[in-house]
Write a protein that holds these residues in place. Structure first.
Motif, short mmCIF file in Angstrom:
data_model
loop_
_atom_site.label_atom_id
_atom_site.label_comp_id
_atom_site.label_asym_id
_atom_site.label_seq_id
_atom_site.Cartn_x
_atom_site.Cartn_y
_atom_site.Cartn_z
N GLU A 221 0.88 -1.34 -0.01
CA GLU A 221 -0.17 -0.23 0.02
C GLU A 221 1.02 1.43 -0.06
N GLU A 222 2.18 1.04 0.60
CA GLU A 222 2.94 2.38 0.60
C GLU A 222 3.21 2.95 -0.88
N TYR A 223 2.85 2.18 -1.84
CA TYR A 223 3.18 2.63 -3.15
C TYR A 223 2.11 3.32 -3.93
N PHE A 224 0.92 3.05 -3.26
CA PHE A 224 -0.32 3.50 -3.98
C PHE A 224 -0.42 4.96 -3.94
N PRO A 225 -0.57 5.51 -5.20
CA PRO A 225 -0.93 7.08 -5.08
C PRO A 225 -2.21 7.33 -4.41
N ALA A 226 -2.41 8.36 -3.73
CA ALA A 226 -3.43 8.68 -2.81
C ALA A 226 -4.95 9.10 -3.48
N PRO A 227 -4.80 10.07 -4.45
CA PRO A 227 -6.04 10.58 -4.98
C PRO A 227 -7.02 9.70 -5.61
N PRO A 228 -6.61 8.44 -6.20
CA PRO A 228 -7.69 7.70 -6.71
C PRO A 228 -8.01 6.52 -5.86
N VAL A 229 -7.56 6.35 -4.74
CA VAL A 229 -7.94 5.39 -3.80
C VAL A 229 -9.59 5.33 -3.36
N PRO A 230 -9.71 6.43 -2.63
CA PRO A 230 -11.10 6.35 -2.23
C PRO A 230 -12.32 6.67 -3.30
N PHE A 231 -13.53 5.98 -3.21
CA PHE A 231 -14.51 6.49 -3.88
C PHE A 231 -15.69 6.74 -2.71
N SER A 232 -16.47 7.68 -3.08
CA SER A 232 -17.54 8.30 -2.28
C SER A 232 -18.82 8.20 -2.92
N ILE A 233 -20.00 8.39 -2.22
CA ILE A 233 -21.08 8.55 -2.89
C ILE A 233 -21.95 9.46 -1.85
N GLY A 234 -22.74 10.46 -2.71
CA GLY A 234 -23.49 11.57 -2.01
C GLY A 234 -24.80 11.79 -2.77
N VAL A 235 -25.73 12.23 -1.94
CA VAL A 235 -26.94 12.75 -2.28
C VAL A 235 -26.85 14.15 -2.87
#
Length: 286
Positions: A221-235
């Motif tokens: 995980e230390e090599y993962f680029p941070a911005p694309p990792v999370p997905f969110s959902i919203g109303v």
């Protein structure tokens, strides 16, 4: 057998969620018209990479609620630009947290929460004929790598950023059989044995055409680029029936809904690992 599957939902929860969805779909297929939102519709947009999770989850929600879900999965940046302009939808699941934050800051998204997280792996042909052991092997002289730096954001840029963090980007580029522009298409070179290895999101290995096509090697995980990792959902503020939109998000982030995203290769936000990642990346609203 362990009750956990790779830090995701418990095996029991995963199977229970899938069984419940299948049962609900069977009822709907038999023509039962019920559900608290029968006759209503809901417009849902998401990053295209989430489609393999959303499509079965949407079908399960339709069966449970009676609501007809109109779903669009496409390039998240384009959808986000449209929403920041004059376009509207009722529920949106973007990839980059900054987009959810921006939509909320301008009053177009009412709130958001973590949906799931991506991870990156090495793939090799079946049997791993080149003996790949880690991401550092991609710089090994004579290895044939598959790279897609021009793939639509954040796909291509993310994999190159990962290779850079691992200190092997130049070596991997020298070893590339070609520099492609579509990860889902280009990785077929690995499946066919014409390339020895590639870095892809784990979700790619769950696509129907690539199931059981690769050997899969974890990347730290230390090599993962941070911005694309999370997905969110919203109303969104444009929801015609706020209660319905909230109920859809509730279902998608429940065990039943999350089981579909785990099956598609994501880390569910509801899991212990998902909660850890949500804290790490600051994925919670507020």
């Amino acid at each position: 057998m362990s009750e956990k599957q790779g830090g995701g939902l418990s095996r029991r929860a995963f199977l229970t969620g899938g069984a419940a969805a299948a049962a609900a779909l069977a009822v709907r297929a038999a023509g039962e018209p019920g559900g608290p939102y029968a006759g209503q519709g809901l417009q849902v947009w998401s990053c295209g990479g989430l489609a393999e999770g959303f499509m079965p989850a949407n079908a399960a929600y339709e069966a449970e609620s009676g609501c007809a879900v109109s779903y669009t999965g496409a390039f998240a940046a384009a959808l986000g630009k449209s929403l920041l302009g004059g376009a509207t939808t009722e529920v949106f699941a973007p990839r980059v947290l900054d987009l959810a934050r921006k939509l909320k800051s301008v009053g177009k998204m009412l709130h958001y929460q973590p949906l799931c997280f991506t991870s990156y792996v090495l793939v090799t042909p079946k049997g791993n004929p080149a003996g790949i052991g880690s991401v550092h092997d991609l710089a090994r002289p004579g290895l044939r790598t598959m790279l897609s730096p021009d793939s639509s954001p954040p796909g291509g840029a993310a994999s190159m950023a990962l290779l850079k963090k691992a200190g092997v980007v130049e070596g991997a580029k020298k070893n590339a059989i070609f520099l492609g522009s579509c990860v889902q298409h280009d990785v077929s070179e690995v499946a066919a044995g014409r390339a020895d290895a590639a870095v892809v999101e784990k979700r790619i290995t769950r696509l129907p055409r690539y199931r059981d096509a690769f050997e899969i090697i974890p990347i730290p995980e230390e090599y993962f680029p941070a911005p694309p990792v999370p997905f969110s959902i919203g109303v969104m503020k444009f929801a015609k029936n706020r209660e319905l939109a909230e109920d859809f998000v509730r279902f998608i982030t429940s065990e039943a809904g999350q089981s579909h995203f785990e099956a598609a290769g994501f880390v569910p936000a509801l899991s212990d690992e998902g909660r850890r990642l949500a804290k790490k990346y600051g994925a919670y609203d507020g």
